[in-house]
Structure formats: structure tokens, C-alpha cells
Design a protein around this motif. Structure first.
Motif, PDB file in Angstrom:
ATOM      1  N   GLY A   1       0.807  -1.212   0.000  1.00  0.00           N
ATOM      2  CA  GLY A   1       0.000   0.000   0.000  1.00  0.00           C
ATOM      3  C   GLY A   1       0.835   1.253   0.000  1.00  0.00           C
ATOM      4  N   PHE A   2       1.808   1.358  -0.933  1.00  0.00           N
ATOM      5  CA  PHE A   2       2.650   2.538  -1.011  1.00  0.00           C
ATOM      6  C   PHE A   2       1.802   3.790  -1.215  1.00  0.00           C
ATOM      7  N   VAL A   3       2.414   4.916  -0.938  1.00  0.00           N
ATOM      8  CA  VAL A   3       1.748   6.187  -1.191  1.00  0.00           C
ATOM      9  C   VAL A   3       1.464   6.313  -2.678  1.00  0.00           C
ATOM     10  N   HIS A   4       0.720   7.333  -3.032  1.00  0.00           N
ATOM     11  CA  HIS A   4       0.297   7.541  -4.414  1.00  0.00           C
ATOM     12  C   HIS A   4       1.517   7.535  -5.338  1.00  0.00           C
ATOM     13  N   GLU A   5       1.777   6.408  -5.984  1.00  0.00           N
ATOM     14  CA  GLU A   5       3.040   6.203  -6.689  1.00  0.00           C
ATOM     15  C   GLU A   5       3.288   7.168  -7.845  1.00  0.00           C
ATOM     16  N   PRO A   6       2.278   7.525  -8.652  1.00  0.00           N
ATOM     17  CA  PRO A   6       2.578   8.477  -9.727  1.00  0.00           C
ATOM     18  C   PRO A   6       3.161   9.787  -9.201  1.00  0.00           C
ATOM     19  N   GLN A   7       2.593  10.305  -8.104  1.00  0.00           N
ATOM     20  CA  GLN A   7       3.120  11.543  -7.548  1.00  0.00           C
ATOM     21  C   GLN A   7       4.490  11.339  -6.935  1.00  0.00           C
ATOM     22  N   LEU A   8       4.690  10.204  -6.258  1.00  0.00           N
ATOM     23  CA  LEU A   8       5.979   9.935  -5.632  1.00  0.00           C
ATOM     24  C   LEU A   8       7.096   9.859  -6.665  1.00  0.00           C
ATOM     25  N   TYR A   9       6.859   9.107  -7.744  1.00  0.00           N
ATOM     26  CA  TYR A   9       7.913   8.964  -8.747  1.00  0.00           C
ATOM     27  C   TYR A   9       8.066  10.211  -9.598  1.00  0.00           C
ATOM     28  N   ARG A  10       6.979  10.937  -9.791  1.00  0.00           N
ATOM     29  CA  ARG A  10       7.112  12.233 -10.467  1.00  0.00           C
ATOM     30  C   ARG A  10       8.024  13.142  -9.647  1.00  0.00           C
ATOM     31  N   THR A  11       7.841  13.168  -8.325  1.00  0.00           N
ATOM     32  CA  THR A  11       8.699  13.973  -7.460  1.00  0.00           C
ATOM     33  C   THR A  11      10.142  13.504  -7.544  1.00  0.00           C
ATOM     34  N   LEU A  12      10.336  12.201  -7.515  1.00  0.00           N
ATOM     35  CA  LEU A  12      11.682  11.636  -7.621  1.00  0.00           C
ATOM     36  C   LEU A  12      12.366  12.063  -8.912  1.00  0.00           C
ATOM     37  N   PHE A  13      11.732  11.783 -10.045  1.00  0.00           N
ATOM     38  CA  PHE A  13      12.357  12.076 -11.334  1.00  0.00           C
ATOM     39  C   PHE A  13      12.550  13.583 -11.538  1.00  0.00           C
ATOM     40  N   HIS A  14      11.555  14.366 -11.145  1.00  0.00           N
ATOM     41  CA  HIS A  14      11.673  15.814 -11.341  1.00  0.00           C
ATOM     42  C   HIS A  14      12.785  16.402 -10.478  1.00  0.00           C
ATOM     43  N   THR A  15      12.918  15.933  -9.241  1.00  0.00           N
ATOM     44  CA  THR A  15      13.967  16.456  -8.368  1.00  0.00           C
ATOM     45  C   THR A  15      15.344  16.148  -8.942  1.00  0.00           C
ATOM     46  N   VAL A  16      15.539  14.933  -9.421  1.00  0.00           N
ATOM     47  CA  VAL A  16      16.828  14.567 -10.027  1.00  0.00           C
ATOM     48  C   VAL A  16      17.095  15.422 -11.264  1.00  0.00           C
ATOM     49  N   PHE A  17      16.084  15.578 -12.109  1.00  0.00           N
ATOM     50  CA  PHE A  17      16.242  16.409 -13.308  1.00  0.00           C
ATOM     51  C   PHE A  17      16.592  17.844 -12.938  1.00  0.00           C
ATOM     52  N   LEU A  18      15.890  18.390 -11.963  1.00  0.00           N
ATOM     53  CA  LEU A  18      16.102  19.781 -11.558  1.00  0.00           C
ATOM     54  C   LEU A  18      17.518  19.989 -11.040  1.00  0.00           C
ATOM     55  N   LEU A  19      17.989  19.090 -10.191  1.00  0.00           N
ATOM     56  CA  LEU A  19      19.341  19.217  -9.643  1.00  0.00           C
ATOM     57  C   LEU A  19      20.385  19.164 -10.759  1.00  0.00           C
ATOM     58  N   ASN A  20      20.201  18.274 -11.713  1.00  0.00           N
ATOM     59  CA  ASN A  20      21.143  18.192 -12.833  1.00  0.00           C
ATOM     60  C   ASN A  20      21.093  19.436 -13.705  1.00  0.00           C
ATOM     61  N   GLU A  21      19.892  19.962 -13.928  1.00  0.00           N
ATOM     62  CA  GLU A  21      19.748  21.179 -14.736  1.00  0.00           C
ATOM     63  C   GLU A  21      20.475  22.349 -14.074  1.00  0.00           C
ATOM     64  N   GLN A  22      20.318  22.485 -12.769  1.00  0.00           N
ATOM     65  CA  GLN A  22      20.984  23.585 -12.073  1.00  0.00           C
ATOM     66  C   GLN A  22      22.490  23.351 -11.967  1.00  0.00           C
TER      67      GLN A  22
END
Length: 496
Positions: A46-67
């Protein structure tokens, strides 16, 4: 275009951490074939809402690399290095795994933006019904858009597709570790925090539940997410905080996101802070702040999340369509802290545009164990011997609430290189338990024998960090410990 502010380094303090320094010496000793007690193969249900969790994961990694790329162009290589390593070192990822995560994060971001572009066209057409952000006299607000809900489900499917690719690329063992670091602590924290959802029941109505789950967004509800990450990079001595808020398409119909991020010392003093709101109204806004660390200090990152209401009636009241709950359900995961806010109405009218959602505070409290399977300089063992040993000194520096009396690290040793035809027997076993003493060094000893003289090289890694249970056994506290991040490699190795 992503909204990112606060990217410049500011002077401040250093994270509470545990450092395990490995130093080897080789004089006479002996071993058994003791097996290391591995962390239990726990599975979170019963993980948390997975689409939002993985969206946060992928976006955070992308953002850090972009900066990081922007910092490199500006010649700030230390900032870029800290940004690239943030998150990955806390997750215990190897270099190759980090490359895979970076690649999939960038691909996911591109795919999500393609769906976003279609949603923005629909949102723009709907906003055109409210010139200057105002309803006409007697004009009712539009009902939620079925097209936007359908696109949101499509977006979620895109994110989950990249989650599946990440799982396949990592392989079973790495993925299970990733689950333990990313999903399980987060899920447990959300359960403890009383995360809420609404579920449709057979008659079509909606039933309240206090459990978490990974159901897709249901028509008639909307989700806003918030996350805050804190990371310490020992090589550059920089502390990084990242806070992000993201609105789903149904929320973007009525709101614009705003986020603030600050770094605080152990006394709660604010060291650096920045805020931003979603000026291009693409549904996501992030803030990155950094500070230089000072040894012996503790730090936390705080994210503060607000919504700007954008539609008024004729007397100046603001429409709060989804009526999100004020307050936060949060869990500690690899992203630091993460929350989602589910709104399902009924709509409210408010006197101001400001709708506060809540704050998340992510303390940097994981123990930090220096670095991944260090290999030590080859030194001669001058004669075949049955009583040589390798000593490993362990130093701990951390907040007292992270490591408790009786906690210990499980170290593993392996042979990196040896003379042709030579054999090594670890008489005391390839694993040893080393007590973690906050105020003092402790030493673990590997006892071994060799069949012939020559140059030998060994590697040592931390495979678990455990806490006694009072019954002669133990349970792992590895999810509170960052393993293998920044050790000094190749210290001198002497041999008898």
C-alpha cells in the motif's frame, strides 16, 4: 521553464552526521566463516500515491542536474558537484546507477512536458472564460474538466512507465535496496502522519479512508504535492536544500503554486531562504538553496507551500474551488519529506488570494558512513602466515539521537588482488561487527592467513548498521544511515 531561485552559495553551518573512517593495518591473527546478518527482505504494501511519488523523484533529479549544468557554465564547479551528488549519495547509488537514474529522469521530464503542453491549451481556453481573472455577474464557475482528468491519468501512466524502466535497469537486488531507501520509510511516515484519501465505493459515492494507496486520481478530486530535500556533500562541504510544489491539472484550473525553502541550523535560526511562485503557470515551482557547512553543526531544510487563488467574483472574493486541507501528512524518504494534499470541495470563497497549505521540515539526521567499498594500497606480506589481521578504525560524529548505545556497523572485507596462485583464508570470517561510539574510536579486526608472500590488496564495505534488540539478535537501522559516501580510499596498508 522551471522556476528556481536561491542558487547561490551562502555562508552557514554543517550537518549532523556520523563518519566512519576506515584505516587498515596488517599484523598476526585468525577467523571463522561467519555469515553477515542481512537486512530483512521487507516489503512495503500500500505505497503512497506512486505516480506523484515517482514524479517527485524524477523531477527532483532532473532539476538538480539542470541547475548543476548552469553552475558549471558559471564556473562554480563545487556547487555543480554538490547538486549532482545530492540525493544519490543519500540513496547509496553507485555511479552507474546514478547515470541510469539521470537518463530516465530527463526522459520522464520530457515525456511529462509533452502531456503538460496539451493540458495547458485546455487550461488556457477555460481561463478565457474569466477575463482578468474575474467571474461575471451571476456567472457560475465551470465544472471540473473531464479532459483534464483524462490527461492527468495519461500523465501518471507516463511516470509509472519510467518507474518500471528504472526497476528493470536496476535489477532485483538494487531495486529492493532502492525501495527500502525511497519508498518504505516514506510510506511508513505517511501512515504514521495519518495521510488521507477518498475512495469511490460501489454505489458511486465517495468513502473516506485513513490509509495510503496508489490509486490513480479519481474524477472529483485534485492533488497538490510538496517535497523538501536536504543533502550534505562532504567533498565540497555544501549543504543543499530543495523544495518543490506541484499541482495536478485539476488544481491548475484554479490555483498557482508558491514555494519557499530555507536552511536552518540546529537552534532553528534561518541561514538562507528563498521563495518563488509559478510565473509561467506550468504547475510546478521549485527553490534551491545552499550554504557552506561548519563542522559540528546540525541543519534542516524547511519547505513552505501556498496556493495563489486566481479567480474572483464581482465583489472581490477569491474562489477556492477544491478547498485543500491545511496541514501536512509527511514521511521521511530519500527526498527528505514529501506530502500530498487532496482537495475535493466543496468550493469556498475567501477574502484573500493566499491559501496556506503547510510546512515540511527535513532534518539531516542520517548517519554518514565513508565510502563505497574502498580499496586499500597493495603492500607486501613477506611470508606465508596463519596469523595476520586487518584492523579497521571506526570514528563516529553525529547527533546523539541518531546512534544509540549498542549500535554497531557490520563490515565486510574482500580480496581485491593477490599474487597468482595465492589463497587468502579469513579465519575470523569476512564480516565483523564494530561498535559505533559517538565520542571515541572503535576497532574491528579481520583475521586472515595467506598461502604465499606477495602484494595483497583488500576492500572493505559497510553492509549494515544494526541495533541490539536485547535478545541476542538485532534489527537493522540502515534506513537511518547513509552508507558509503565519500571515504578516503587507498590509505597505507602495512603487513607483517
Amino acid at each position: 521553464m522551471l522556476k528556481v531561485t536561491g542558487k547561490h552559495r551562502c555562508v552557514a553551518g554543517v550537518v549532523a552526521l556520523v563518519v566512519v573512517v576506515l584505516m587498515l593495518v596488517v599484523p598476526p591473527g585468525f577467523s571463522t566463516n561467519a555469515q553477515v546478518e542481512r537486512p530483512s527482505d521487507r516489503k512495503a504494501s500500500g505505497f503512497v500515491h506512486e505516480p506523484q511519488l515517482y514524479r517527485t523523484l524524477f523531477h527532483t533529479v532532473f532539476l538538480l542536474n539542470e541547475q548543476a549544468e548552469e553552475a558549471e557554465r558559471a564556473g562554480r564547479t563545487d556547487v555543480a558537484q554538490a547538486l549532482r551528488r545530492a540525493f544519490k549519495q543519500e540513496a547509496g547509488l553507485e555511479v552507474e546507477q546514478g547515470v541510469v537514474l539521470d537518463r530516465l529522469a530527463a526522459a520522464c521530464e520530457q515525456a511529462v512536458r509533452a502531456v503538460d503542453a496539451r493540458a495547458r491549451a485546455i487550461l488556457a481556453a477555460r481561463r478565457a472564460n474569466y477575463p482578468d481573472g474575474k467571474l461575471g455577474a451571476g456567472q457560475p464557475p465551470l465544472p471540473p474538466s473531464a479532459e483534464l482528468f483524462a490527461l492527468q491519468r495519461e500523465r501518471e501512466a507516463v511516470v509509472l512507465r519510467y518507474r518500471d524502466q528504472l526497476q528493470e535497469a536496476f535489477g532485483r537486488s538494487v531495486w529492493e535496496r532502492f525501495e527500502r531507501w525511497v519508498l518504505m520509510p516514506l510510506d511508513a511516515g505517511l501512515r504514521a502522519g495519518g495521510a488521507q484519501r477518498y475512495e469511490p465505493v460501489e454505489d458511486g459515492s465517495v468513502e473516506y479512508s485513513s490509509e495510503t494507496g496508489n490509486l490513480p486520481t479519481q474524477a472529483g478530486e485534485s492533488i497538490v504535492t510538496g517535497s523538501v530535500l536536504i543533502s550534505y556533500d562532504p567533498e565540497t562541504n555544501l549543504v543543499t536544500g530543495v523544495a518543490t510544489t506541484e499541482l495536478d491539472y485539476a488544481a491548475q484550473d484554479w490555483y498557482v503554486g508558491q514555494v519557499a525553502c530555507s536552511l536552518r541550523d540546529g537552534d532553528g535560526n534561518r541561514l538562507v531562504s528563498q521563495s518563488a511562485y509559478d510565473t509561467d503557470e506550468d504547475g510546478v515551482v521549485s527553490v534551491i538553496v545552499q550554504t557552506v557547512g561548519q563542522a559540528g553543526m546540525a541543519y534542516s531544510a524547511e519547505g513552505s507551500y501556498k496556493l495563489r487563488l486566481v479567480v474572483q467574483d464581482t465583489i472581490g472574493r477569491y474562489l477556492d474551488y477544491w478547498d485543500y486541507p491545511a496541514g501536512v501528512s509527511a514521511g521521511t524518504g530519500i527526498l527528505g519529506y514529501y506530502a500530498w494534499y487532496r482537495g475535493r470541495g466543496p468550493l469556498q470563497w475567501r477574502p484573500t488570494w493566499n491559501r496556506f497549505l503547510g510546512r515540511l521540515t527535513a532534518p539531516l539526521q542520517r548517519a554518514l558512513v565513508l565510502s563505497g567499498n574502498p580499496r586499500f594500497t597493495a603492500n607486501p606480506i613477506t611470508a606465508a602466515t596463519d596469523h595476520t589481521h586487518v584492523d579497521v578504525d571506526v570514528e563516529v560524529r553525529t547527533a546523539a539521537d541518531v546512534i544509540q548505545p549498542g549500535d554497531f556497523a557490520v563490515l565486510a572485507i574482500s580480496v581485491s588482488s593477490k599474487p597468482p596462485g595465492a589463497s587468502v583464508n579469513f579465519i575470523s570470517g569476512t564480516n565483523v561487527n564494530v561498535p559505533l561510539n559517538i565520542a571515541d574510536l572503535s576497532t574491528g579486526r579481520f583475521t586472515l592467513s595467506v598461502s604465499k608472500p606477495g602484494q595483497y590488496r583488500f576492500g572493505v564495505s559497510v553492509v549494515d548498521v544494526r541495533r541490539p534488540d536485547g535478545q541476542g539478535g538485532s534489527y537493522s537501522i540502515l534506513n537511518r544511515v547513509t552508507v558509503n559516501a565519500g571515504a578516503v580510499t587507498d590509505p597505507p596498508l602495512t603487513a607483517n
